[in-house]
Write an enzyme that holds these catalytic residues in place. Structure first.
Site, PDB file in Angstrom:
ATOM      1  N   ASN A  98     -36.853  18.673  73.681  1.00 29.78           N
ATOM      2  CA  ASN A  98     -36.442  20.081  73.522  1.00 29.78           C
ATOM      3  C   ASN A  98     -34.927  20.278  73.687  1.00 29.78           C
ATOM      4  OD1 ASN A  98     -39.518  21.354  74.986  1.00 29.78           O
ATOM      5  ND2 ASN A  98     -38.986  21.221  72.831  1.00 29.78           N
ATOM      6  N   ASP A 102     -47.452  26.070  74.443  1.00 26.52           N
ATOM      7  CA  ASP A 102     -46.741  26.142  73.159  1.00 26.52           C
ATOM      8  C   ASP A 102     -47.015  27.473  72.447  1.00 26.52           C
ATOM      9  OD1 ASP A 102     -45.098  25.153  71.168  1.00 26.52           O
ATOM     10  OD2 ASP A 102     -46.715  24.118  70.110  1.00 26.52           O
TER      11      ASP A 102
HETATM   12  C1  IPE Z   1     -44.277  20.808  73.359  1.00 23.80           C
HETATM   13  O1  IPE Z   1     -43.995  21.820  72.458  1.00 23.80           O
HETATM   14  C2  IPE Z   1     -43.381  20.911  74.551  1.00 23.80           C
HETATM   15  C3  IPE Z   1     -43.628  22.044  75.436  1.00 23.80           C
HETATM   16  C4  IPE Z   1     -44.586  22.908  75.331  1.00 23.80           C
HETATM   17  C5  IPE Z   1     -42.725  22.159  76.532  1.00 23.80           C
HETATM   18  P1  IPE Z   1     -43.016  21.597  71.212  1.00 23.80           P
HETATM   19  O2  IPE Z   1     -42.985  22.888  70.481  1.00 23.80           O
HETATM   20  O3  IPE Z   1     -41.716  21.062  71.685  1.00 23.80           O
HETATM   21  O4  IPE Z   1     -43.784  20.477  70.391  1.00 23.80           O
HETATM   22  P2  IPE Z   1     -43.650  20.066  68.853  1.00 23.80           P
HETATM   23  O5  IPE Z   1     -42.188  19.926  68.559  1.00 23.80           O
HETATM   24  O6  IPE Z   1     -44.272  21.165  68.049  1.00 23.80           O
HETATM   25  O7  IPE Z   1     -44.419  18.801  68.727  1.00 23.80           O
HETATM   26  C1  IPE Z   2     -43.148  26.511  73.755  1.00 24.09           C
HETATM   27  O1  IPE Z   2     -42.938  27.392  72.708  1.00 24.09           O
HETATM   28  C2  IPE Z   2     -42.006  26.461  74.719  1.00 24.09           C
HETATM   29  C3  IPE Z   2     -41.189  25.242  74.621  1.00 24.09           C
HETATM   30  C4  IPE Z   2     -41.438  24.211  73.877  1.00 24.09           C
HETATM   31  C5  IPE Z   2     -39.989  25.194  75.423  1.00 24.09           C
HETATM   32  P1  IPE Z   2     -42.144  27.028  71.403  1.00 24.09           P
HETATM   33  O2  IPE Z   2     -40.717  27.457  71.595  1.00 24.09           O
HETATM   34  O3  IPE Z   2     -42.293  25.616  71.008  1.00 24.09           O
HETATM   35  O4  IPE Z   2     -42.849  27.977  70.350  1.00 24.09           O
HETATM   36  P2  IPE Z   2     -43.195  27.662  68.837  1.00 24.09           P
HETATM   37  O5  IPE Z   2     -43.961  26.389  68.806  1.00 24.09           O
HETATM   38  O6  IPE Z   2     -41.878  27.556  68.124  1.00 24.09           O
HETATM   39  O7  IPE Z   2     -44.003  28.837  68.399  1.00 24.09           O
HETATM   40 MG    MG Z   3     -43.600  24.641  69.820  1.00 27.83          MG
END
Ligand code: IPE
Ligand code: IPE
Ligand code: MG
Length: 239
Positions: free
Chosen positions: A64, A16
Site C-alpha cells: 500500500n 477492503d
Molecule cells: C488489501 O487490500 C490490504 C488491506 C486491506 C490493508 P488491497 O486493496 O491493498 O488489495 P489489492 O490491491 O486489491 O489486492
Molecule cells: C481498504 O480499502 C483499505 C486499504 C487497503 C488501506 P481500499 O482503499 O483498498 O478500497 P478499494 O479496494 O479501492 O475499494
Molecule cells: Mg482495495
C-alpha cells in the site's frame, strides 16, 4: 444475540473496499478511509460479544506504500487518530492491542502511539486485537528467515514450530477464519504462512458497511464448515 456453536478462536479480516464505498457515494477515497476507520470499533465490539478471543485487522499492506502520497499520509494519520481515540476504551473492555508488521518505516509519532497502546493494554486478557499495519506476508517470512540466520540456528533445528516462533505472530494461534470484505477472492499478501488451513469467507459488502448481521452470517457459515486438515474426516472439535 443468538449463541452460535463452534465460534472461531481467531478471526482475521482483510478490511477492503473503502475506496469503492466512497466512489459509490461521490465521496473522496479519503472519506472512505475515514468511514472504514470509524467502523473498526463496532466490529471489535461485535466479535468480543461473540467471544472471539483473537481478532486481526489488516489495515495497511507493504504494497500500500505504492498508493499516492496523499492517501498514504492520510492512512497513517487516521491510524494515529484512531489509537488516540479508541485505545482507552478498548483498554477498559479488557482488550489487548498488538501490532503485526514493520514499525521502522512509520513516522515516529505513530510508532510511539502504537508502542504506548501495546504497553497500556499488555496485561488484558478478554480479547487480543492485532493491527496489521505495514504488514506483508512475504516480508514477514523474509524477516523471520534473517533472524533465524542471525541467531545461528543450525539447519537441523529448523522445523515448522521454530519457524512460526520467528514470525510476527509468534505467540498467536493461526487464524481459523479469514474474512475479506469488498468482494475480491485473493489474499493480497496477508498471513501467507498462518493461513495454511484457515477457512476463507469473502463478502461483497464494502468495509465501512460491514456490521453485526454480516458478522453473524460469517460465523454461522464458519460453524457449518468441515475442517479436515488433510484427513478423510473432520478433526474432532474442541469443547
Ligand atoms: C488489501 O487490500 C490490504 C488491506 C486491506 C490493508 P488491497 O486493496 O491493498 O488489495 P489489492 O490491491 O486489491 O489486492
Ligand atoms: C481498504 O480499502 C483499505 C486499504 C487497503 C488501506 P481500499 O482503499 O483498498 O478500497 P478499494 O479496494 O479501492 O475499494
Ligand atoms: Mg482495495
Amino acid at each position: 444475540m443468538p449463541k452460535i456453536a463452534d465460534i472461531p478462536n481467531h478471526v482475521a479480516i482483510i478490511m477492503d473496499g473503502n475506496g469503492r464505498w466512497a466512489a459509490r457515494r461521490g465521496l473522496s477515497r479519503l472519506a472512505g478511509h475515514r468511514a472504514g476507520t470509524d467502523n473498526i470499533h463496532r466490529v471489535i465490539e461485535c466479535f468480543a460479544e461473540h467471544e472471539v478471543k483473537y481478532l486481526t485487522l489488516f489495515a495497511f499492506s507493504t504494497e500500500n506504500w505504492s498508493r499516492p502520497r496523499r492517501e498514504v499520509k492520510w492512512l497513517l494519520r487516521i491510524l494515529e487518530e484512531m489509537l488516540s481515540k479508541e485505545t482507552r476504551k478498548l483498554h477498559e473492555k479488557g482488550i489487548k492491542l498488538l501490532h503485526l508488521g514493520r514499525l521502522d518505516r512509520l513516522p515516529p509519532r505513530l510508532k510511539q502511539a502504537i508502542r504506548d497502546a501495546i504497553e497500556l493494554t499488555k496485561d488484558n486478557t478478554q480479547m487480543t486485537v492485532n493491527i496489521a499495519f505495514d504488514y506483508g506476508g512475504r516480508a514477514e517470512i523474509v524477516d523471520a528467515f534473517k533472524r533465524i540466520l542471525r541467531d545461528g540456528i543450525p539447519p537441523e533445528s529448523v522445523n515448522e514450530a521454530l519457524f512460526s516462533s520467528y514470525l510476527y505472530t509468534a505467540d498467536l494461534p493461526d487464524p481459523d477464519l479469514i474474512i475479506r470484505t469488498g468482494g475480491e477472492m485473493r489474499m493480497s499478501n496477508f498471513l501467507l504462512w498462518q493461513a495454511a488451513y484457515s477457512e476463507y469467507y469473502s463478502t461483497p459488502t464494502f468495509w465501512p458497511d460491514f456490521g453485526g448481521e454480516e458478522i453473524e452470517g460469517a460465523l454461522v457459515t464458519y460453524a457449518q464448515r468441515e475442517r479436515r486438515f488433510g484427513r478423510l474426516r473432520p478433526k474432532a472439535k474442541k469443547g
